[in-house]
Design a protein around this motif. Structure first.
Motif, PDB file in Angstrom:
ATOM      1  N   TRP A 113     -27.332  -6.552  42.356  1.00 27.19           N
ATOM      2  CA  TRP A 113     -27.943  -5.207  42.362  1.00 27.19           C
ATOM      3  C   TRP A 113     -27.556  -4.472  43.646  1.00 27.19           C
ATOM      4  N   GLY A 114     -27.640  -5.167  44.768  1.00 26.33           N
ATOM      5  CA  GLY A 114     -27.246  -4.557  46.036  1.00 26.33           C
ATOM      6  C   GLY A 114     -25.767  -4.202  46.069  1.00 26.33           C
ATOM      7  N   LEU A 115     -24.916  -5.051  45.518  1.00 24.38           N
ATOM      8  CA  LEU A 115     -23.479  -4.787  45.464  1.00 24.38           C
ATOM      9  C   LEU A 115     -23.178  -3.523  44.650  1.00 24.38           C
ATOM     10  N   LEU A 116     -23.828  -3.369  43.511  1.00 17.17           N
ATOM     11  CA  LEU A 116     -23.596  -2.191  42.670  1.00 17.17           C
ATOM     12  C   LEU A 116     -23.997  -0.912  43.392  1.00 17.17           C
ATOM     13  N   HIS A 117     -25.100  -0.951  44.130  1.00 16.82           N
ATOM     14  CA  HIS A 117     -25.516   0.245  44.869  1.00 16.82           C
ATOM     15  C   HIS A 117     -24.587   0.507  46.058  1.00 16.82           C
ATOM     16  N   GLN A 118     -24.077  -0.545  46.648  1.00 10.11           N
ATOM     17  CA  GLN A 118     -23.079  -0.373  47.702  1.00 10.11           C
ATOM     18  C   GLN A 118     -21.819   0.289  47.140  1.00 10.11           C
ATOM     19  N   ALA A 119     -21.416  -0.140  45.953  1.00  8.68           N
ATOM     20  CA  ALA A 119     -20.239   0.450  45.310  1.00  8.68           C
ATOM     21  C   ALA A 119     -20.497   1.903  44.907  1.00  8.68           C
ATOM     22  N   LEU A 120     -21.701   2.192  44.430  1.00 10.93           N
ATOM     23  CA  LEU A 120     -22.040   3.582  44.065  1.00 10.93           C
ATOM     24  C   LEU A 120     -21.930   4.506  45.275  1.00 10.93           C
ATOM     25  N   GLN A 121     -22.379   4.028  46.415  1.00  7.55           N
ATOM     26  CA  GLN A 121     -22.283   4.833  47.628  1.00  7.55           C
ATOM     27  C   GLN A 121     -20.817   5.048  48.009  1.00  7.55           C
ATOM     28  N   LEU A 122     -20.022   4.010  47.895  1.00  5.72           N
ATOM     29  CA  LEU A 122     -18.618   4.107  48.278  1.00  5.72           C
ATOM     30  C   LEU A 122     -17.840   5.057  47.355  1.00  5.72           C
ATOM     31  N   TYR A 123     -18.148   5.017  46.054  1.00  2.00           N
ATOM     32  CA  TYR A 123     -17.417   5.832  45.069  1.00  2.00           C
ATOM     33  C   TYR A 123     -18.191   7.097  44.682  1.00  2.00           C
ATOM     34  N   ARG A 124     -19.088   7.543  45.553  1.00  4.51           N
ATOM     35  CA  ARG A 124     -19.980   8.650  45.185  1.00  4.51           C
ATOM     36  C   ARG A 124     -19.240   9.928  44.822  1.00  4.51           C
ATOM     37  N   ASP A 125     -18.008  10.111  45.295  1.00  8.82           N
ATOM     38  CA  ASP A 125     -17.249  11.325  44.987  1.00  8.82           C
ATOM     39  C   ASP A 125     -16.300  11.130  43.806  1.00  8.82           C
ATOM     40  N   ASN A 126     -16.431  10.013  43.113  1.00  9.50           N
ATOM     41  CA  ASN A 126     -15.561   9.700  41.977  1.00  9.50           C
ATOM     42  C   ASN A 126     -16.423   9.595  40.710  1.00  9.50           C
ATOM     43  N   PRO A 127     -16.501  10.680  39.911  1.00  4.28           N
ATOM     44  CA  PRO A 127     -17.399  10.680  38.741  1.00  4.28           C
ATOM     45  C   PRO A 127     -17.110   9.547  37.751  1.00  4.28           C
ATOM     46  N   ARG A 128     -15.827   9.272  37.505  1.00  6.90           N
ATOM     47  CA  ARG A 128     -15.499   8.225  36.531  1.00  6.90           C
ATOM     48  C   ARG A 128     -15.998   6.864  37.022  1.00  6.90           C
ATOM     49  N   ALA A 129     -15.792   6.599  38.309  1.00  9.10           N
ATOM     50  CA  ALA A 129     -16.217   5.321  38.869  1.00  9.10           C
ATOM     51  C   ALA A 129     -17.742   5.205  38.899  1.00  9.10           C
ATOM     52  N   THR A 130     -18.421   6.271  39.269  1.00  3.70           N
ATOM     53  CA  THR A 130     -19.888   6.198  39.326  1.00  3.70           C
ATOM     54  C   THR A 130     -20.484   6.033  37.929  1.00  3.70           C
ATOM     55  N   ASP A 131     -19.870   6.652  36.913  1.00  4.87           N
ATOM     56  CA  ASP A 131     -20.338   6.430  35.536  1.00  4.87           C
ATOM     57  C   ASP A 131     -20.193   4.955  35.159  1.00  4.87           C
ATOM     58  N   HIS A 132     -19.067   4.376  35.527  1.00  2.00           N
ATOM     59  CA  HIS A 132     -18.819   2.958  35.236  1.00  2.00           C
ATOM     60  C   HIS A 132     -19.868   2.079  35.932  1.00  2.00           C
ATOM     61  N   LEU A 133     -20.170   2.371  37.180  1.00  2.00           N
ATOM     62  CA  LEU A 133     -21.118   1.553  37.938  1.00  2.00           C
ATOM     63  C   LEU A 133     -22.544   1.735  37.428  1.00  2.00           C
ATOM     64  N   ARG A 134     -22.906   2.945  37.058  1.00  2.00           N
ATOM     65  CA  ARG A 134     -24.247   3.158  36.489  1.00  2.00           C
ATOM     66  C   ARG A 134     -24.379   2.429  35.155  1.00  2.00           C
ATOM     67  N   HIS A 135     -23.288   2.401  34.396  1.00  2.00           N
ATOM     68  CA  HIS A 135     -23.289   1.652  33.142  1.00  2.00           C
ATOM     69  C   HIS A 135     -23.516   0.162  33.417  1.00  2.00           C
TER      70      HIS A 135
END
Length: 489
Positions: free
Chosen positions: A12-34
């Motif tokens: 869970w912490g890793l996914l939120h870390q990745a969301l922060q890192l890719y916050r300006d990438n809509p495709r990546a953030t959609d993938h991580l939220r999924h």
């Protein structure tokens, strides 16, 4: 159970870390939220394999109803998802249109979905909701046929299976050759190498082996045990099962009229009946010594196959004198019971572990596809979680104990299997005590087991593999003690 930070918390912490890192990438953030959303959803089990490996039949046998396949308009099939729902319903997802509800017809034997009007290549997924207990904890995915690896060693269908599913039943006729190469291609990632714990290999259509002899299913189970000892095979899966989906399904849906027809056939002597079971045409059109309509014979053949008719009539002759008895024996002989137990032990009971594995694989795939500043740290975090996740080591040890390659004696192997969750993941089940045992009783059992297995882990007379297996058991005991201590605060 992970000592220290739990696996699900780390992921869970890793996914939120990745969301922060890719916050300006809509495709990546959609993938991580999924990926985050999937952590809370039922376990996704794909049933995959080459053409005519019996995928849909095994899916139906697991569900106990005939609901698959739902074929696409081009005949090649699509990814069909079966999930629990209040009533039969199907929704189509295409490459260029919004989701559309499909007409569904439910019958005594299952369902039919209307795909009239869809063109080849349009459909990507069909989601079927079906009210059944078999889907309360899992979503089953019927997949298109998997072809062999391409020049890059990839199989497009298998690549999607690995992206979308948490666990895989991989069906194969013989567990060799191209099928193994396809599975080996799934281990080209850090997650695939460190945690090869999400595949059960299934020898399917085993009723057809050896010309469909009555003992074909028993022979297939013996073959499965032998093959699982092959290091190349057990490195790719946590278990290998032999199962005839056709006979297992027949056992689950056998009707009184089916039994009556089989009982009539069983009155024919074995020698006389065998001459009519040499081919499907001879069985359906030949002159039998008992009055049985050709349409009834054709239905029996469709339900059981020649080997199944041969087996069922033999069972009726030898004591299965009711539909209930015959159904139970067909299910037992088919290998379906063992397959479902393996799914429960390695998949359903380990839902959180497999969900976490899927999320780790998703983050790793994203980082490798879209590297950038800070993604190296993210990849290191994935590898660190993999290295510290005791849950994966437990599953690997269960697989090693399954094929006896560690060399523990039977009593030690049984205790190790129980302590690492082979009979269930609850504390009382792991420790082999009564389900209502007190905390003190659980603590004493866990402490005794910890010291006993620590002695084994430090025994210089044991082989290295045995000492390492004992270390996994010790860590499981430590995790149980930590859980009891935390619960007592």
């Amino acid at each position: 159970m992970t000592v220290g930070l739990r696996l699900d918390e780390a992921v869970w912490g890793l996914l939120h870390q990745a969301l922060q890192l890719y916050r300006d990438n809509p495709r990546a953030t959609d993938h991580l939220r999924h990926q985050l959303a999937q952590l809370e959803q039922p376990l996704r089990i794909a049933i995959a394999g080459p053409w005519r490996s019996g995928k849909s039949t095994v899916l139906n046998a697991i569900m106990g109803e005939e609901v698959a396949p739902v074929d696409g308009p081009d005949g090649s099939g699509v990814f069909t998802w079966y999930e629990d729902g209040p009533q039969p319903r199907a929704t189509a997802y295409s490459t260029n249109q919004p989701p559309q509800e499909l007409a569904v017809a439910k019958s005594a034997t299952g369902m039919r979905v209307d795909l009239v009007g869809w063109r080849a290549g349009e459909l990507r997924d069909i989601v079927v909701q079906w009210p059944t207990r078999a889907l309360r904890q899992v979503t089953l995915i019927d997949t298109p046929a998997i072809t062999g690896p391409d020049e890059q060693g990839r199989s497009p269908v298998m690549d999607r299976v690995l992206r979308d599913a948490d666990a895989v039943l991989f069906l194969t006729r013989d567990g060799r050759g191209t099928d193994l190469r396809v599975l080996e291609s799934t281990r080209d990632s850090a997650v695939g190498q460190a945690a090869p714990v999400n595949v059960i290999l299934v020898l399917s259509r085993v009723d057809e082996a050896g010309g469909g002899r009555v003992d074909a299913l028993l022979t297939a189970r013996q073959l499965a045990r032998q093959q699982y000892r092959d290091p190349r095979v057990n490195a790719l899966c946590v278990d290998l099962a032999a199962c005839s989906g056709l006979i297992g399904l027949a056992g689950r849906v056998l009707s009184e009229s089916d039994f009556a027809a089989l009982a009539q056939l069983a009155r024919v002597s074995r020698e006389d009946l065998e001459t009519h079971l040499l081919s499907a045409d001879r069985f359906v059109r030949g002159e039998l010594p008992v009055p049985l309509d050709p349409g009834v014979r054709a239905a029996l053949l469709d339900r059981l196959g020649l080997a199944g008719v041969r087996l069922a009539t033999t069972l009726v002759r030898t004591g299965c004198d009711s539909r209930v008895k015959l159904s139970a024996e067909l299910i037992r002989r088919s290998g379906l019971t063992e397959l479902r137990e393996s799914m429960s032990r390695f998949f359903v009971d380990r839902r959180d572990t497999l969900k976490a594995r899927s999320a780790l694989a998703g983050v790793e795939a994203l980082v490798r596809a879209e590297p950038g500043p800070g993604t190296g740290e993210l990849l290191s975090a994935v590898e660190q979680i993999l290295a510290g996740a005791h849950e994966f080591r437990e599953l690997c040890l269960l697989a090693a104990l399954r094929n006896a390659r560690l060399g523990f004696d039977a009593e030690l192997a049984e205790e190790a299997r129980r302590l690492v969750g082979g009979d269930g993941v609850g504390l009382a089940i792991r420790l082999g005590v009564e389900h209502d045992a007190t905390v003190q009783r659980l603590w004493e059992a866990a402490s005794d087991a910890q010291w006993r297995w620590r002695d084994l882990a430090e025994d210089p007379l044991l082989r290295l593999a045995q000492r390492r297996g004992a270390q996994v058991v010790v860590r499981s005991c430590e995790g149980m003690l930590a859980e009891l201590a935390e619960g007592g605060r």
